[in-house]
Motif scaffolding. Structure first.
Motif, PDB file in Angstrom:
ATOM      1  N   UNK A   1     -12.374  -8.935  -4.297  1.00 28.99           N
ATOM      2  CA  UNK A   1     -11.026  -8.329  -4.263  1.00 28.99           C
ATOM      3  C   UNK A   1     -10.960  -7.081  -3.442  1.00 28.99           C
ATOM      4  N   UNK A   2      -9.948  -6.506  -3.217  1.00 28.70           N
ATOM      5  CA  UNK A   2      -9.760  -4.932  -2.607  1.00 28.70           C
ATOM      6  C   UNK A   2     -10.185  -4.136  -3.577  1.00 28.70           C
ATOM      7  N   UNK A   3     -10.027  -2.750  -3.075  1.00 29.98           N
ATOM      8  CA  UNK A   3     -10.637  -1.532  -4.039  1.00 29.98           C
ATOM      9  C   UNK A   3      -9.473  -0.440  -3.730  1.00 29.98           C
ATOM     10  N   UNK A   4      -9.390   0.446  -4.474  1.00 31.58           N
ATOM     11  CA  UNK A   4      -8.794   1.779  -4.188  1.00 31.58           C
ATOM     12  C   UNK A   4      -9.751   2.727  -3.947  1.00 31.58           C
ATOM     13  N   UNK A   5      -9.258   3.558  -3.019  1.00 30.02           N
ATOM     14  CA  UNK A   5     -10.099   4.848  -2.771  1.00 30.02           C
ATOM     15  C   UNK A   5      -9.343   5.921  -3.627  1.00 30.02           C
ATOM     16  N   UNK A   6     -10.165   6.803  -4.246  1.00 35.15           N
ATOM     17  CA  UNK A   6      -9.709   7.954  -5.243  1.00 35.15           C
ATOM     18  C   UNK A   6      -9.803   9.178  -4.626  1.00 35.15           C
ATOM     19  N   UNK A   7      -8.772   9.891  -4.179  1.00 37.84           N
ATOM     20  CA  UNK A   7      -8.959  11.216  -3.628  1.00 37.84           C
ATOM     21  C   UNK A   7      -8.291  12.366  -4.620  1.00 37.84           C
ATOM     22  N   UNK A   8      -9.196  13.400  -4.583  1.00 35.55           N
ATOM     23  CA  UNK A   8      -8.578  14.765  -5.443  1.00 35.55           C
ATOM     24  C   UNK A   8      -7.198  15.298  -4.650  1.00 35.55           C
ATOM     25  N   UNK A   9      -6.516  15.667  -5.293  1.00 39.22           N
ATOM     26  CA  UNK A   9      -5.323  16.480  -4.758  1.00 39.22           C
ATOM     27  C   UNK A   9      -5.440  18.055  -4.864  1.00 39.22           C
ATOM     28  N   UNK A  10      -4.689  18.590  -4.043  1.00 36.09           N
ATOM     29  CA  UNK A  10      -4.880  19.971  -4.008  1.00 36.09           C
ATOM     30  C   UNK A  10      -4.219  20.603  -5.252  1.00 36.09           C
ATOM     31  N   UNK A  11      -3.517  19.932  -6.125  1.00 39.86           N
ATOM     32  CA  UNK A  11      -2.921  20.520  -7.275  1.00 39.86           C
ATOM     33  C   UNK A  11      -3.785  20.196  -8.681  1.00 39.86           C
ATOM     34  N   UNK A  12      -4.965  19.587  -8.380  1.00 42.57           N
ATOM     35  CA  UNK A  12      -5.951  19.277  -9.302  1.00 42.57           C
ATOM     36  C   UNK A  12      -5.624  17.672  -9.615  1.00 42.57           C
ATOM     37  N   UNK A  13      -4.516  17.062  -9.279  1.00 49.83           N
ATOM     38  CA  UNK A  13      -4.278  15.536  -9.665  1.00 49.83           C
ATOM     39  C   UNK A  13      -5.132  14.601  -9.058  1.00 49.83           C
ATOM     40  N   UNK A  14      -4.695  13.440  -8.945  1.00 47.26           N
ATOM     41  CA  UNK A  14      -5.699  12.132  -8.207  1.00 47.26           C
ATOM     42  C   UNK A  14      -4.729  11.435  -7.500  1.00 47.26           C
ATOM     43  N   UNK A  15      -4.874  11.169  -6.100  1.00 53.61           N
ATOM     44  CA  UNK A  15      -4.311  10.105  -5.167  1.00 53.61           C
ATOM     45  C   UNK A  15      -5.153   8.953  -5.290  1.00 53.61           C
ATOM     46  N   UNK A  16      -4.428   7.783  -5.261  1.00 57.10           N
ATOM     47  CA  UNK A  16      -5.004   6.283  -4.950  1.00 57.10           C
ATOM     48  C   UNK A  16      -4.481   5.882  -3.976  1.00 57.10           C
ATOM     49  N   UNK A  17      -5.424   5.339  -2.851  1.00 57.62           N
ATOM     50  CA  UNK A  17      -5.080   4.752  -1.857  1.00 57.62           C
ATOM     51  C   UNK A  17      -6.067   3.172  -1.621  1.00 57.62           C
ATOM     52  N   UNK A  18      -5.168   2.128  -1.172  1.00 53.86           N
ATOM     53  CA  UNK A  18      -5.873   0.972  -0.866  1.00 53.86           C
ATOM     54  C   UNK A  18      -6.791   0.970   0.283  1.00 53.86           C
ATOM     55  N   UNK A  19      -8.076   0.882  -0.060  1.00 58.24           N
ATOM     56  CA  UNK A  19      -9.270   1.120   0.647  1.00 58.24           C
ATOM     57  C   UNK A  19      -9.058   0.194   2.053  1.00 58.24           C
ATOM     58  N   UNK A  20      -8.656  -1.160   1.958  1.00 54.70           N
ATOM     59  CA  UNK A  20      -8.525  -2.054   3.033  1.00 54.70           C
ATOM     60  C   UNK A  20      -7.067  -2.059   3.529  1.00 54.70           C
ATOM     61  N   UNK A  21      -6.189  -1.324   2.971  1.00 50.76           N
ATOM     62  CA  UNK A  21      -4.842  -1.256   3.615  1.00 50.76           C
ATOM     63  C   UNK A  21      -4.747  -1.524   5.102  1.00 50.76           C
ATOM     64  N   UNK A  22      -4.010  -2.412   5.558  1.00 48.54           N
ATOM     65  CA  UNK A  22      -4.083  -2.909   7.003  1.00 48.54           C
ATOM     66  C   UNK A  22      -3.458  -1.855   7.982  1.00 48.54           C
ATOM     67  N   UNK A  23      -2.477  -0.875   7.284  1.00 44.93           N
ATOM     68  CA  UNK A  23      -1.865   0.210   8.061  1.00 44.93           C
ATOM     69  C   UNK A  23      -2.781   1.483   8.055  1.00 44.93           C
ATOM     70  N   UNK A  24      -3.361   1.759   7.025  1.00 42.71           N
ATOM     71  CA  UNK A  24      -4.098   3.153   6.771  1.00 42.71           C
ATOM     72  C   UNK A  24      -5.339   2.967   6.019  1.00 42.71           C
ATOM     73  N   UNK A  25      -5.906   1.790   5.655  1.00 47.86           N
ATOM     74  CA  UNK A  25      -7.158   1.895   4.870  1.00 47.86           C
ATOM     75  C   UNK A  25      -8.170   2.289   5.617  1.00 47.86           C
ATOM     76  N   UNK A  26      -9.029   3.270   5.172  1.00 45.73           N
ATOM     77  CA  UNK A  26     -10.004   3.931   5.613  1.00 45.73           C
ATOM     78  C   UNK A  26     -11.272   3.033   5.901  1.00 45.73           C
TER      79      UNK A  26
END
Length: 219
Positions: free
Chosen positions: A76-101
């Protein structure tokens, strides 16, 4: 049952959709390099005029590499966990066909938060061609959808697209610098209204509006 009435318990985790999570600093640099090279390979295959013997050798090499990479893979797919400048956390679909890294088919789109939403500058090569010399309209819609959803998430209202309207104002050229921007324009219960544009040299080539439905109703 409407989305607004759907029990929260039946919805996925709004942070990572219940998928495995990979921290950004744990993503191998070798994978990023491989993704970039495969992205270049797709463009090369689409435009090559190599002779048949060279095509056969390349095909065999790609097949061998595909078999090697498929020895160990996620089901299955996975999520990329990224730290935010404000101390929070962002999640992005790792295999997203538009912007997945980790997806070589993805556009080189890195959306950054701004004071009122998100923004990115990028260039599309012939891989994304529709009419001669122009970006395919489907990719334009996909880019706007991604930016609109990201703007909603950046505002703390993670959701899914319920409706997307795209207006194509001018041709969007390939191999030219483009800018995309998006922002939240309003919210009502679980509905989030967003709008965005794609520009070339400051001129709007396409604009979109959407209704995103938040995964969790506001308290």
């Amino acid at each position: 049952m409407s989305v607004d009435a759907q029990p929260v318990s039946e919805l996925p985790d709004p942070r990572n959709f219940g998928l495995p999570v990979v921290a950004e600093d744990e993503l191998p640099e070798e994978l990023r390099t491989l993704v970039a090279r495969v992205h270049d390979l797709v463009d090369a295959v689409a435009h090559t005029e190599a002779d048949t013997s060279e095509l056969a050798r390349a095909s065999a090499a790609v097949h061998e590499l595909t078999e090697r990479l498929n020895v160990k893979r996620r089901d299955v797919g996975a999520m990329l966990e990224r730290p935010r400048a404000d101390g929070g956390t962002d999640y992005q679909t790792l295999t997203n066909v538009v912007s997945g890294v980790s997806n070589p088919a993805a556009v080189p789109l890195v959306l950054e938060e701004t004071e009122d939403g998100v923004r990115s500058e990028f260039t599309l090569n012939g891989t994304y061609q529709g009419p001669p010399g122009l970006v395919h309209g489907g990719w334009i819609a996909a880019l706007l959808d991604q930016a609109l959803g990201s703007a909603s998430a950046a505002a703390g209202m993670v959701g899914l697209t319920a409706n997307l309207d795209v207006n194509y104002r001018n041709p969007t050229p390939l191999n030219a610098p483009l800018e995309i921007t998006a922002r939240v324009t309003g919210a009502e219960r679980r509905k989030v209204h967003v709008s965005g544009e794609i520009r070339h040299n400051g001129e709007v080539t396409a604009e979109g509006t959407a209704i995103m439905v938040r995964l969790v109703a506001p308290s």
